[in-house]
Motif scaffolding. Structure first.
Motif, mmCIF file in Angstrom:
data_model
loop_
_atom_site.group_PDB
_atom_site.id
_atom_site.type_symbol
_atom_site.label_atom_id
_atom_site.label_comp_id
_atom_site.label_asym_id
_atom_site.label_seq_id
_atom_site.Cartn_x
_atom_site.Cartn_y
_atom_site.Cartn_z
ATOM 1 N N ALA A 118 5.459 -2.395 -6.604
ATOM 2 C CA ALA A 118 4.215 -1.748 -6.170
ATOM 3 C C ALA A 118 4.250 -0.257 -6.454
ATOM 4 O O ALA A 118 3.241 0.347 -6.852
ATOM 5 C CB ALA A 118 3.997 -2.000 -4.677
ATOM 6 N N PHE A 119 5.418 0.348 -6.268
ATOM 7 C CA PHE A 119 5.586 1.786 -6.524
ATOM 8 C C PHE A 119 5.391 2.097 -8.005
ATOM 9 O O PHE A 119 4.673 3.033 -8.375
ATOM 10 C CB PHE A 119 6.978 2.219 -6.062
ATOM 11 C CG PHE A 119 7.225 3.705 -6.149
ATOM 12 C CD1 PHE A 119 6.477 4.587 -5.389
ATOM 13 C CD2 PHE A 119 8.209 4.209 -6.975
ATOM 14 C CE1 PHE A 119 6.693 5.961 -5.457
ATOM 15 C CE2 PHE A 119 8.446 5.574 -7.050
ATOM 16 C CZ PHE A 119 7.682 6.452 -6.298
ATOM 17 N N ILE A 120 6.007 1.287 -8.865
ATOM 18 C CA ILE A 120 5.875 1.491 -10.315
ATOM 19 C C ILE A 120 4.434 1.230 -10.757
ATOM 20 O O ILE A 120 3.873 1.970 -11.573
ATOM 21 C CB ILE A 120 6.853 0.584 -11.077
ATOM 22 C CG1 ILE A 120 8.301 1.020 -10.785
ATOM 23 C CG2 ILE A 120 6.583 0.625 -12.583
ATOM 24 C CD1 ILE A 120 9.352 0.116 -11.381
ATOM 25 N N ALA A 121 3.804 0.183 -10.207
ATOM 26 C CA ALA A 121 2.399 -0.091 -10.526
ATOM 27 C C ALA A 121 1.513 1.064 -10.084
ATOM 28 O O ALA A 121 0.508 1.381 -10.732
ATOM 29 C CB ALA A 121 1.948 -1.394 -9.865
ATOM 30 N N GLY A 122 1.883 1.725 -8.981
ATOM 31 C CA GLY A 122 1.143 2.892 -8.509
ATOM 32 C C GLY A 122 1.172 4.028 -9.513
ATOM 33 O O GLY A 122 0.177 4.751 -9.682
ATOM 34 N N ASN B 152 0.824 -1.206 0.000
ATOM 35 C CA ASN B 152 0.000 0.000 0.000
ATOM 36 C C ASN B 152 0.861 1.260 0.000
ATOM 37 O O ASN B 152 0.529 2.242 -0.657
ATOM 38 C CB ASN B 152 -0.931 0.005 1.221
ATOM 39 C CG ASN B 152 -2.193 -0.808 0.994
ATOM 40 O OD1 ASN B 152 -2.827 -0.705 -0.048
ATOM 41 N ND2 ASN B 152 -2.554 -1.642 1.959
ATOM 42 N N TYR B 153 1.980 1.227 0.759
ATOM 43 C CA TYR B 153 2.858 2.406 0.769
ATOM 44 C C TYR B 153 3.367 2.702 -0.635
ATOM 45 O O TYR B 153 3.299 3.832 -1.120
ATOM 46 C CB TYR B 153 4.063 2.185 1.702
ATOM 47 C CG TYR B 153 3.713 1.848 3.136
ATOM 48 C CD1 TYR B 153 2.532 2.303 3.712
ATOM 49 C CD2 TYR B 153 4.557 1.063 3.919
ATOM 50 C CE1 TYR B 153 2.210 1.990 5.028
ATOM 51 C CE2 TYR B 153 4.247 0.754 5.232
ATOM 52 C CZ TYR B 153 3.072 1.215 5.777
ATOM 53 O OH TYR B 153 2.764 0.901 7.075
ATOM 54 N N GLY B 154 3.899 1.665 -1.278
ATOM 55 C CA GLY B 154 4.465 1.851 -2.613
ATOM 56 C C GLY B 154 3.416 2.299 -3.614
ATOM 57 O O GLY B 154 3.631 3.236 -4.394
ATOM 58 N N ASN B 155 2.248 1.643 -3.576
ATOM 59 C CA ASN B 155 1.199 1.929 -4.553
ATOM 60 C C ASN B 155 0.662 3.342 -4.421
ATOM 61 O O ASN B 155 0.472 4.052 -5.424
ATOM 62 C CB ASN B 155 0.063 0.916 -4.374
ATOM 63 C CG ASN B 155 -0.814 0.805 -5.597
ATOM 64 O OD1 ASN B 155 -1.520 1.741 -5.937
ATOM 65 N ND2 ASN B 155 -0.774 -0.344 -6.253
ATOM 66 N N PHE B 156 0.436 3.797 -3.198
ATOM 67 C CA PHE B 156 -0.241 5.074 -3.014
ATOM 68 C C PHE B 156 0.705 6.267 -2.899
ATOM 69 O O PHE B 156 0.309 7.393 -3.211
ATOM 70 C CB PHE B 156 -1.186 4.991 -1.817
ATOM 71 C CG PHE B 156 -2.390 4.135 -2.093
ATOM 72 C CD1 PHE B 156 -3.430 4.606 -2.881
ATOM 73 C CD2 PHE B 156 -2.476 2.844 -1.597
ATOM 74 C CE1 PHE B 156 -4.535 3.809 -3.163
ATOM 75 C CE2 PHE B 156 -3.575 2.038 -1.866
ATOM 76 C CZ PHE B 156 -4.612 2.530 -2.655
#
Length: 424
Positions: A115-119, A50-54
């Motif tokens: 997750a960060f890139i997907a965000g 969640n941190y990476g995505n948002f």
């Protein structure tokens, strides 16, 4: 209507993207259950997806608007999809590392990057899909109808995500990131297909006005908008925090099988689906202020009841034993139902807050949309805060964070949303 007939391929794929935004975003919560059981992992660390995505929304909110202004919706969608394919692939790779418990730091690091890139992808697609469906529908009622249809598929995909991940995880104590491979491959496949279809589809787009960062100051000078941006920031803590920590509580504390928990938490998103149907039907008759006031009060009542309802008062809830594919009835605390019903309330919050916040902004409306996308990173902050409280005093007491967020939304509806000045 002729425009719709000519571009049904683009319409269908945009609706599919609307669904996949929810599917990929909601992977973070069941993935947190997997991560929590990789070792002695705190609730704070378990939320790294969640941190990476948002947090990506904080970085990409305004630039996404600039990409649309420079390249148009079609090319920006292709850029977003290419980034999303990369992000999903990296998350998948994090589950292929041998001896994950011995290489936990490496696994977490790679997963977080993915997750960060997907965000980034989710932020870009969010900026594209809503206006794009409106354009493809021809604007007006037809365009709005397509957006509402997309919202229904968005909620449906969220329900499917929890059910699918519950089936894949099965035994949470033995689950690994690689168990999520089928879900990641579904997302990857649809992104690749969407990229090909959009690349081959001719889409007529309106000219884009340049997005000037200097307009941010002008938008934020409107008190009701600045308070509205904070409302969206805190709203994300309600929408994601409620089902997230229900999932963690039922899996880690009550030790209910992950497949059954997936079915339980999916009810929250099903409630959002119902709420969106209702919201769309009454939206033309009920003001956003009345709507947000009502759902904020309802959220406060439901969450407080859920927190203080006796945990030994159990009710039977239907679930699925994914090992034998049979229906089972699972006993859960009555307060959990109250938490899950909050989905009815969150279903209309985003639209209502946005509607009140951009009232009277005039030339600042476009940049306001970018700022709203940036504020989605509030989910990462609120998940960190609620996870910290959960580590300190337990999952149920962590819902005081949700109470605070709902109380602010009530304040915003009653007081903060009043327009003090208007632009031409």
């Amino acid at each position: 209507m002729s425009n719709q007939k000519k571009q049904w391929g683009a319409i269908i794929i945009m609706i599919a993207l609307f669904a996949m935004i929810a599917f990929v975003t909601n992977l973070c919560t069941p993935m947190a259950t997997i991560i929590k059981n990789q070792g002695e992992i705190s609730n704070v660390l378990a939320q790294i997806g969640n941190y990476g995505n948002f947090v990506a929304y904080l970085v990409m909110g305004i630039p996404a608007g600039m990409l649309i202004a420079k390249f148009g919706y079609k090319k920006t969608a292709l850029i977003g999809l290419a980034i999303g394919i990369l992000g999903i692939a990296i998350q998948w790779y994090s589950g292929q590392i041998e001896n994950p418990k011995e290489n936990l730091g490496l696994v977490f690091g790679i997963y977080l990057v993915g997750a960060f890139i997907a965000g980034f992808c989710m932020c870009i697609l969010n900026c594209v899909v809503n206006p794009m469906l409106n354009i493809l529908g021809g604007g007006g009622n037809a365009g709005n109808q397509l957006i509402q249809t997309g919202g229904v598929f968005n909620s449906t995909a969220a329900v499917c995500c929890y059910i699918l991940m519950g089936a894949l995880i099965s035994d949470a104590t033995k689950a690994k990131i690689s168990d999520a491979t089928p879900a990641l491959m579904i997302a990857l496949g649809i992104f690749v297909l969407a990229f090909i279809i959009i690349a081959m589809t001719k889409i007529e787009e309106p000219e884009q006005a340049p997005v000037e960062v200097s307009l941010i100051k002008g938008a934020m000078s409107h008190r009701h908008f600045a308070l509205g941006a904070l409302a969206i920031f805190l709203y994300m803590g309600i929408e994601v925090g409620v089902p997230n920590f229900v999932q963690q509580y039922l899996t880690n504390e009550m030790k209910i099988p992950a497949g059954t928990v997936g079915m339980l938490v999916a009810v929250y998103w099903f409630m959002m689906l119902i709420g969106r149907f209702v919201g769309a039907s009454i939206g033309g008759k009920v003001s956003s202020r009345t709507m947000i006031t009502t759902v904020s009060v309802a959220t406060l009542a439901l969450v407080l009841f859920g927190m203080y309802a006796p945990t030994d008062v159990l009710v039977a809830f239907p679930g699925v034993d994914w090992g034998s594919l049979t229906v089972v009835w699972q006993d859960v605390p009555v307060g959990i139902f109250a938490f899950l019903l909050v989905g009815l309330c969150t279903s209309v919050m985003w639209g209502g807050i946005f509607n009140m916040a951009v009232e009277g902004l005039g030339k600042y409306t476009a940049i306001a949309s970018g700022i709203f996308m940036t504020m989605v990173f509030g989910c990462a902050v609120m998940m960190f805060i609620q996870a910290s409280v959960a580590d300190a005093v337990g999952y149920i007491q962590s819902y005081w964070v949700v109470v605070f967020c709902a109380a602010y939304l009530l304040f915003y509806a009653l007081v903060g949303s009043r327009v003090s000045k208007r632009e031409e």
